[in-house]
Design a protein around this motif. Structure first.
Motif, mmCIF file in Angstrom:
data_model
loop_
_atom_site.group_PDB
_atom_site.id
_atom_site.type_symbol
_atom_site.label_atom_id
_atom_site.label_comp_id
_atom_site.label_asym_id
_atom_site.label_seq_id
_atom_site.Cartn_x
_atom_site.Cartn_y
_atom_site.Cartn_z
ATOM 1 N N MET A 34 -93.893 71.172 35.302
ATOM 2 C CA MET A 34 -94.930 70.236 35.835
ATOM 3 C C MET A 34 -96.038 70.139 34.630
ATOM 4 O O MET A 34 -96.514 71.115 34.431
ATOM 5 C CB MET A 34 -95.145 70.457 37.094
ATOM 6 N N GLY A 35 -96.306 68.909 34.605
ATOM 7 C CA GLY A 35 -97.510 68.592 33.708
ATOM 8 C C GLY A 35 -98.471 67.721 34.248
ATOM 9 O O GLY A 35 -98.315 66.823 34.998
ATOM 10 N N TRP A 36 -99.784 67.685 33.719
ATOM 11 C CA TRP A 36 -100.762 66.708 33.946
ATOM 12 C C TRP A 36 -101.221 66.296 32.615
ATOM 13 O O TRP A 36 -101.524 66.608 31.711
ATOM 14 C CB TRP A 36 -101.936 67.392 34.720
ATOM 15 N N ASN A 57 -95.848 80.573 32.891
ATOM 16 C CA ASN A 57 -96.159 80.020 31.670
ATOM 17 C C ASN A 57 -97.010 78.794 31.727
ATOM 18 O O ASN A 57 -96.425 77.695 32.539
ATOM 19 C CB ASN A 57 -94.952 79.742 30.983
ATOM 20 N N THR A 58 -98.276 78.902 31.465
ATOM 21 C CA THR A 58 -99.205 77.687 31.620
ATOM 22 C C THR A 58 -99.647 77.399 30.102
ATOM 23 O O THR A 58 -99.775 78.393 29.121
ATOM 24 C CB THR A 58 -100.178 77.810 32.400
ATOM 25 N N ASP A 59 -99.926 76.093 29.827
ATOM 26 C CA ASP A 59 -100.611 75.874 28.739
ATOM 27 C C ASP A 59 -101.796 74.697 28.953
ATOM 28 O O ASP A 59 -101.423 73.835 29.818
ATOM 29 C CB ASP A 59 -99.797 75.298 27.545
ATOM 30 N N LYS A 104 -95.851 69.488 25.438
ATOM 31 C CA LYS A 104 -97.019 68.857 25.594
ATOM 32 C C LYS A 104 -96.832 67.554 25.233
ATOM 33 O O LYS A 104 -97.985 66.545 25.363
ATOM 34 C CB LYS A 104 -98.224 69.616 24.699
ATOM 35 N N TYR A 105 -95.657 66.948 25.212
ATOM 36 C CA TYR A 105 -95.381 65.675 24.532
ATOM 37 C C TYR A 105 -94.920 64.829 25.832
ATOM 38 O O TYR A 105 -93.876 65.210 26.450
ATOM 39 C CB TYR A 105 -94.528 65.734 23.461
ATOM 40 N N ALA A 106 -95.399 63.739 26.013
ATOM 41 C CA ALA A 106 -95.293 63.030 27.094
ATOM 42 C C ALA A 106 -93.701 62.444 27.324
ATOM 43 O O ALA A 106 -93.193 62.297 28.383
ATOM 44 C CB ALA A 106 -96.190 61.920 27.423
ATOM 45 N N LEU A 107 -93.165 62.096 26.156
ATOM 46 C CA LEU A 107 -91.769 61.715 26.026
ATOM 47 C C LEU A 107 -90.779 62.597 26.631
ATOM 48 O O LEU A 107 -89.943 62.339 26.841
ATOM 49 C CB LEU A 107 -91.441 61.474 24.594
#
Length: 122
Positions: A34-36, A57-59, A104-107
């Protein structure tokens, strides 16, 4: 299919805090990264934070490290973004996303919410 709905945005003064929520339906998010991401007016969408399916694992983007925290509650099918110390440059539409890769890439993300607006005023 996964449907994502964000909430919790609003208008705050510089230095204020907000907690965004992203609730999923249609399928469990327990096996998704899951990302923001956020997109300010006239700018490209940019990565904010992401978390592995287990939460271990977070970034974060350098611009939010130490101020934002991503978390998830798989039982509630919800992911959160706690934001402290908001700055005017944090003003943007915030979107959550679900995908299969730590990225980290939206795609790399397959499902997106419509977003919730955050405005930090001076």
């Amino acid at each position: 299919q996964v449907q994502l709905v964000e909430s919790g945005g609003g208008l705050v003064q510089t230095g204020g805090s907000l907690k965004l929520s992203c609730t999923a339906s249609g399928r469990t998010i327990s096996r998704y990264v899951m990302g923001w991401f956020r997109q300010a007016s006239g700018k490209e969408r940019e990565f904010v934070a992401r978390m592995s399916w287990s939460g271990g694992n977070t970034d974060y983007a350098d611009s939010v490290k130490g101020r934002f925290t991503i978390s998830r509650d798989n039982a509630k099918n919800t992911v959160y973004l706690q934001m402290f110390g908001l700055k005017p440059e944090d003003t943007a539409m915030y979107h959550c996303a679900a995908g299969g890769e730590l990225s980290k890439y939206a795609l790399r993300y397959d499902y997106w919410g419509q977003g919730t607006k955050v405005t930090a005023s001076q």
